[in-house]
Design a protein around this motif. Sequence first.
Motif, PDB file in Angstrom:
ATOM      1  N   ASN A 200     -40.298 -49.940 -24.022  1.00 35.65           N
ATOM      2  CA  ASN A 200     -41.714 -50.229 -23.801  1.00 35.65           C
ATOM      3  C   ASN A 200     -42.021 -50.263 -22.310  1.00 35.65           C
ATOM      4  N   ARG A 201     -43.088 -49.577 -21.928  1.00 34.85           N
ATOM      5  CA  ARG A 201     -43.493 -49.626 -20.517  1.00 34.85           C
ATOM      6  C   ARG A 201     -44.022 -51.036 -20.199  1.00 34.85           C
ATOM      7  N   LYS A 202     -43.677 -51.512 -19.034  1.00 34.98           N
ATOM      8  CA  LYS A 202     -44.096 -52.862 -18.618  1.00 34.98           C
ATOM      9  C   LYS A 202     -45.346 -52.756 -17.743  1.00 34.98           C
TER      10      LYS A 202
ATOM     11  N   LYS B   4     -60.138 -42.027 -35.645  1.00 36.57           N
ATOM     12  CA  LYS B   4     -60.224 -42.739 -36.942  1.00 36.57           C
ATOM     13  C   LYS B   4     -59.879 -44.222 -36.757  1.00 36.57           C
ATOM     14  N   TYR B   5     -58.926 -44.526 -35.886  1.00 32.21           N
ATOM     15  CA  TYR B   5     -58.584 -45.932 -35.631  1.00 32.21           C
ATOM     16  C   TYR B   5     -59.709 -46.629 -34.864  1.00 32.21           C
ATOM     17  N   LEU B   6     -60.268 -45.894 -33.916  1.00 30.67           N
ATOM     18  CA  LEU B   6     -61.349 -46.446 -33.096  1.00 30.67           C
ATOM     19  C   LEU B   6     -62.552 -46.795 -33.971  1.00 30.67           C
TER      20      LEU B   6
ATOM     21  N   ALA C 135     -49.245 -52.530 -25.027  1.00 24.84           N
ATOM     22  CA  ALA C 135     -48.995 -51.271 -25.756  1.00 24.84           C
ATOM     23  C   ALA C 135     -49.416 -50.115 -24.864  1.00 24.84           C
ATOM     24  N   ILE C 136     -48.749 -49.997 -23.724  1.00 28.84           N
ATOM     25  CA  ILE C 136     -49.172 -49.003 -22.730  1.00 28.84           C
ATOM     26  C   ILE C 136     -48.172 -47.840 -22.638  1.00 28.84           C
ATOM     27  N   GLY C 137     -47.499 -47.577 -23.741  1.00 30.15           N
ATOM     28  CA  GLY C 137     -46.628 -46.407 -23.796  1.00 30.15           C
ATOM     29  C   GLY C 137     -45.154 -46.758 -23.608  1.00 30.15           C
ATOM     30  N   LYS C 138     -44.385 -45.709 -23.525  1.00 30.81           N
ATOM     31  CA  LYS C 138     -42.916 -45.852 -23.468  1.00 30.81           C
ATOM     32  C   LYS C 138     -42.362 -45.173 -22.226  1.00 30.81           C
TER      33      LYS C 138
ATOM     34  N   ILE D 229     -58.157 -54.281 -24.286  1.00 31.94           N
ATOM     35  CA  ILE D 229     -58.402 -53.949 -22.873  1.00 31.94           C
ATOM     36  C   ILE D 229     -57.781 -52.590 -22.571  1.00 31.94           C
ATOM     37  N   HIS D 230     -58.585 -51.706 -22.016  1.00 28.56           N
ATOM     38  CA  HIS D 230     -58.086 -50.361 -21.679  1.00 28.56           C
ATOM     39  C   HIS D 230     -58.580 -49.978 -20.290  1.00 28.56           C
ATOM     40  N   ARG D 231     -57.757 -49.251 -19.568  1.00 26.46           N
ATOM     41  CA  ARG D 231     -58.093 -48.974 -18.170  1.00 26.46           C
ATOM     42  C   ARG D 231     -59.137 -47.876 -17.981  1.00 26.46           C
ATOM     43  N   ARG D 232     -59.466 -47.172 -19.062  1.00 28.03           N
ATOM     44  CA  ARG D 232     -60.487 -46.116 -18.958  1.00 28.03           C
ATOM     45  C   ARG D 232     -61.571 -46.342 -19.994  1.00 28.03           C
ATOM     46  N   GLU D 233     -62.574 -45.456 -19.976  1.00 29.30           N
ATOM     47  CA  GLU D 233     -63.684 -45.509 -20.943  1.00 29.30           C
ATOM     48  C   GLU D 233     -63.249 -44.849 -22.260  1.00 29.30           C
TER      49      GLU D 233
ATOM     50  N   GLY E 264     -54.000 -51.379 -23.727  1.00 24.87           N
ATOM     51  CA  GLY E 264     -53.574 -49.992 -23.915  1.00 24.87           C
ATOM     52  C   GLY E 264     -54.668 -49.187 -24.586  1.00 24.87           C
ATOM     53  N   GLY E 265     -54.518 -47.855 -24.538  1.00 22.46           N
ATOM     54  CA  GLY E 265     -55.561 -47.017 -25.117  1.00 22.46           C
ATOM     55  C   GLY E 265     -55.019 -45.915 -26.001  1.00 22.46           C
ATOM     56  N   GLY E 266     -53.748 -46.002 -26.355  1.00 21.37           N
ATOM     57  CA  GLY E 266     -53.137 -44.991 -27.222  1.00 21.37           C
ATOM     58  C   GLY E 266     -53.172 -45.428 -28.683  1.00 21.37           C
ATOM     59  N   ASN E 267     -52.545 -44.639 -29.541  1.00 20.07           N
ATOM     60  CA  ASN E 267     -52.528 -44.982 -30.967  1.00 20.07           C
ATOM     61  C   ASN E 267     -51.882 -46.330 -31.243  1.00 20.07           C
ATOM     62  N   VAL E 268     -50.832 -46.641 -30.488  1.00 23.58           N
ATOM     63  CA  VAL E 268     -50.142 -47.911 -30.738  1.00 23.58           C
ATOM     64  C   VAL E 268     -51.088 -49.080 -30.456  1.00 23.58           C
ATOM     65  N   ALA E 269     -51.810 -49.019 -29.341  1.00 24.26           N
ATOM     66  CA  ALA E 269     -52.745 -50.104 -29.000  1.00 24.26           C
ATOM     67  C   ALA E 269     -53.827 -50.231 -30.073  1.00 24.26           C
ATOM     68  N   LEU E 270     -54.359 -49.103 -30.522  1.00 25.45           N
ATOM     69  CA  LEU E 270     -55.426 -49.138 -31.526  1.00 25.45           C
ATOM     70  C   LEU E 270     -54.896 -49.690 -32.855  1.00 25.45           C
ATOM     71  N   GLU E 271     -53.726 -49.245 -33.251  1.00 27.50           N
ATOM     72  CA  GLU E 271     -53.137 -49.746 -34.504  1.00 27.50           C
ATOM     73  C   GLU E 271     -52.820 -51.243 -34.383  1.00 27.50           C
ATOM     74  N   ASP E 272     -52.306 -51.630 -33.220  1.00 25.69           N
ATOM     75  CA  ASP E 272     -51.992 -53.052 -33.010  1.00 25.69           C
ATOM     76  C   ASP E 272     -53.257 -53.902 -33.114  1.00 25.69           C
TER      77      ASP E 272
ATOM     78  N   PHE F 250     -60.551 -43.357 -25.065  1.00 26.11           N
ATOM     79  CA  PHE F 250     -59.238 -43.727 -25.609  1.00 26.11           C
ATOM     80  C   PHE F 250     -58.388 -42.472 -25.821  1.00 26.11           C
ATOM     81  N   ARG F 251     -57.096 -42.652 -25.630  1.00 26.30           N
ATOM     82  CA  ARG F 251     -56.145 -41.577 -25.893  1.00 26.30           C
ATOM     83  C   ARG F 251     -55.839 -41.505 -27.403  1.00 26.30           C
ATOM     84  N   GLY F 252     -55.941 -42.630 -28.052  1.00 25.14           N
ATOM     85  CA  GLY F 252     -55.626 -42.721 -29.487  1.00 25.14           C
ATOM     86  C   GLY F 252     -56.693 -42.051 -30.346  1.00 25.14           C
TER      87      GLY F 252
HETATM   88  P1  NAP Z   1     -49.612 -43.347 -25.276  1.00 30.28           P
HETATM   89  O1  NAP Z   1     -50.288 -42.484 -26.292  1.00 30.28           O
HETATM   90  O2  NAP Z   1     -48.870 -42.699 -24.164  1.00 30.28           O
HETATM   91  O3  NAP Z   1     -50.744 -44.296 -24.673  1.00 30.28           O
HETATM   92  C1  NAP Z   1     -50.456 -45.200 -23.668  1.00 30.28           C
HETATM   93  C2  NAP Z   1     -51.768 -45.859 -23.245  1.00 30.28           C
HETATM   94  O4  NAP Z   1     -51.485 -46.878 -22.291  1.00 30.28           O
HETATM   95  C3  NAP Z   1     -52.750 -44.890 -22.609  1.00 30.28           C
HETATM   96  O5  NAP Z   1     -54.032 -45.146 -23.095  1.00 30.28           O
HETATM   97  C4  NAP Z   1     -52.634 -45.202 -21.118  1.00 30.28           C
HETATM   98  O6  NAP Z   1     -53.849 -45.079 -20.445  1.00 30.28           O
HETATM   99  C5  NAP Z   1     -52.265 -46.661 -21.122  1.00 30.28           C
HETATM  100  N1  NAP Z   1     -51.451 -47.022 -19.965  1.00 30.28           N
HETATM  101  C6  NAP Z   1     -50.320 -46.414 -19.508  1.00 30.28           C
HETATM  102  N2  NAP Z   1     -49.820 -47.048 -18.438  1.00 30.28           N
HETATM  103  C7  NAP Z   1     -50.656 -48.092 -18.212  1.00 30.28           C
HETATM  104  C8  NAP Z   1     -50.680 -49.137 -17.253  1.00 30.28           C
HETATM  105  N3  NAP Z   1     -49.720 -49.248 -16.308  1.00 30.28           N
HETATM  106  N4  NAP Z   1     -51.679 -50.049 -17.306  1.00 30.28           N
HETATM  107  C9  NAP Z   1     -52.630 -49.958 -18.262  1.00 30.28           C
HETATM  108  N5  NAP Z   1     -52.680 -48.998 -19.190  1.00 30.28           N
HETATM  109  C10 NAP Z   1     -51.689 -48.082 -19.174  1.00 30.28           C
HETATM  110  O7  NAP Z   1     -48.547 -44.349 -25.940  1.00 30.28           O
HETATM  111  P2  NAP Z   1     -48.455 -45.035 -27.373  1.00 30.28           P
HETATM  112  O8  NAP Z   1     -49.762 -45.573 -27.811  1.00 30.28           O
HETATM  113  O9  NAP Z   1     -47.290 -45.930 -27.270  1.00 30.28           O
HETATM  114  O10 NAP Z   1     -48.061 -43.838 -28.346  1.00 30.28           O
HETATM  115  C11 NAP Z   1     -46.868 -43.087 -28.122  1.00 30.28           C
HETATM  116  C12 NAP Z   1     -46.861 -41.836 -29.010  1.00 30.28           C
HETATM  117  O11 NAP Z   1     -46.705 -42.204 -30.374  1.00 30.28           O
HETATM  118  C13 NAP Z   1     -48.166 -41.062 -28.902  1.00 30.28           C
HETATM  119  O12 NAP Z   1     -47.875 -39.700 -28.949  1.00 30.28           O
HETATM  120  C14 NAP Z   1     -48.904 -41.498 -30.138  1.00 30.28           C
HETATM  121  O13 NAP Z   1     -49.871 -40.580 -30.584  1.00 30.28           O
HETATM  122  C15 NAP Z   1     -47.761 -41.657 -31.137  1.00 30.28           C
HETATM  123  N6  NAP Z   1     -48.156 -42.552 -32.226  1.00 30.28           N
HETATM  124  C16 NAP Z   1     -48.730 -42.003 -33.316  1.00 30.28           C
HETATM  125  C17 NAP Z   1     -49.158 -42.819 -34.340  1.00 30.28           C
HETATM  126  C18 NAP Z   1     -49.800 -42.208 -35.526  1.00 30.28           C
HETATM  127  O14 NAP Z   1     -49.827 -40.995 -35.620  1.00 30.28           O
HETATM  128  N7  NAP Z   1     -50.326 -42.990 -36.430  1.00 30.28           N
HETATM  129  C19 NAP Z   1     -49.009 -44.193 -34.264  1.00 30.28           C
HETATM  130  C20 NAP Z   1     -48.433 -44.738 -33.133  1.00 30.28           C
HETATM  131  C21 NAP Z   1     -48.009 -43.893 -32.108  1.00 30.28           C
HETATM  132  P3  NAP Z   1     -54.498 -43.628 -20.163  1.00 30.28           P
HETATM  133  O15 NAP Z   1     -55.068 -43.178 -21.464  1.00 30.28           O
HETATM  134  O16 NAP Z   1     -55.537 -43.929 -19.124  1.00 30.28           O
HETATM  135  O17 NAP Z   1     -53.374 -42.771 -19.656  1.00 30.28           O
END
Ligand code: NAP
Length: 298
Positions: A108-110, A177-179, A228-231, A166-170, A144-152, A172-174
């Motif tokens: 998990n990214r810190k 449908k979750y939004l 939930a800001i990625g890996k 809380i998300h750093r942009r307007e 976070g703004g990805g799928n994990v954050a939205l699902e969480d 979402f990357r996710g």
């Molecule tokens: P992710 O899609 O990479 O999203 C990470 C989010 O965290 C982005 O919105 C990013 O912002 C934000 N972020 C990154 N660094 C940050 C920081 N230092 N401070 C604040 N915000 C930060 O990661 P994820 O949500 O863990 O998902 C990982 C992968 O698994 C993705 O490909 C995802 O689609 C997939 N996944 C799929 C499903 C599903 O299909 N149901 C479920 C879970 C995960 P920015 O947008 O501004 O870059």
Amino acid sequence: MYDAIVIGAGPAGLTAALYLLRANKKVLILEAKSYGGQIINASQIENYPGIISITGFDFATNLYNQVKNLGAEFVYEKVIRVEKNKKVITDKNKYQGKTIIIATGTSNRKLNIAREEEFIGKGISYCATCDGNFYKDKVVTVNGGGNVALEDALYLSDIASKVYLIHRREEFRGENKYLEELKKKDNVHFILNAKITSINGNDKLEEITVTNSLGETNNIKVSGLFIAIGKEPNNEIFRNVVNLNEEGYIMAKHDVETKTKGIYAVGDARVKDLRQLTTAVSDGSIAATRALKEINKI
Ligand code: NAP
């Protein structure tokens, strides 16, 4: 001397071990934490062919037992170095293999802000499905703004009294449908264009400070913060035997082959288009098949 040393006991590493053990090879699996990798935290897996639905824990445990029953040797030690001659050095021992399979996945990214480490397990979590239940009727934040954050956020909205997302942009990357689901929830509040800039509390998390893009700050009382800001990959220790891309993922040719003969990279640790359970186990089986040829000198 092991035929293969597998580093990492997630689905990719365990699948590689499964194939090698079924070919009657001697396999050591080195794992720093516990078996299962990230999939062990998945509430339900419903996109694995042939299995309609299974918890991540059950999937990981079945795979672990399958490999264990075939005679895999599991050692829980942290690898600190790998040498070209297939020697693996851990924090406690040294092991020699004929081949090595790197399956260390991602972490998990810190946020990398003060007191983040201190509050892990005391208000800070990286896994809503693991820890969400501790926050029944409390106020929590998801960052976070990805799928994990939205699902969480969706998951927590059924447990907590209030969820700040809380998300750093307007944008979402996710997925939308979750939004859309989140927008229907009365207890979910969006804070966009904002970052968490400090976390405060005595012996546990009590408050976060959020700073928006205009530099304005806002203190919010919360019991839980789900990050939930990625890996991020864990590959720096392998730099001497593999090529890493600029994000730190292992560059592999022919799917799993690194620049060092007999050292393979599988699963989320390597450069790939899709990091899923299906692609992880696919890598594991391919690497094992290549390793068998190397071991048998075919
Ligand atoms: P992710 O899609 O990479 O999203 C990470 C989010 O965290 C982005 O919105 C990013 O912002 C934000 N972020 C990154 N660094 C940050 C920081 N230092 N401070 C604040 N915000 C930060 O990661 P994820 O949500 O863990 O998902 C990982 C992968 O698994 C993705 O490909 C995802 O689609 C997939 N996944 C799929 C499903 C599903 O299909 N149901 C479920 C879970 C995960 P920015 O947008 O501004 O870059």
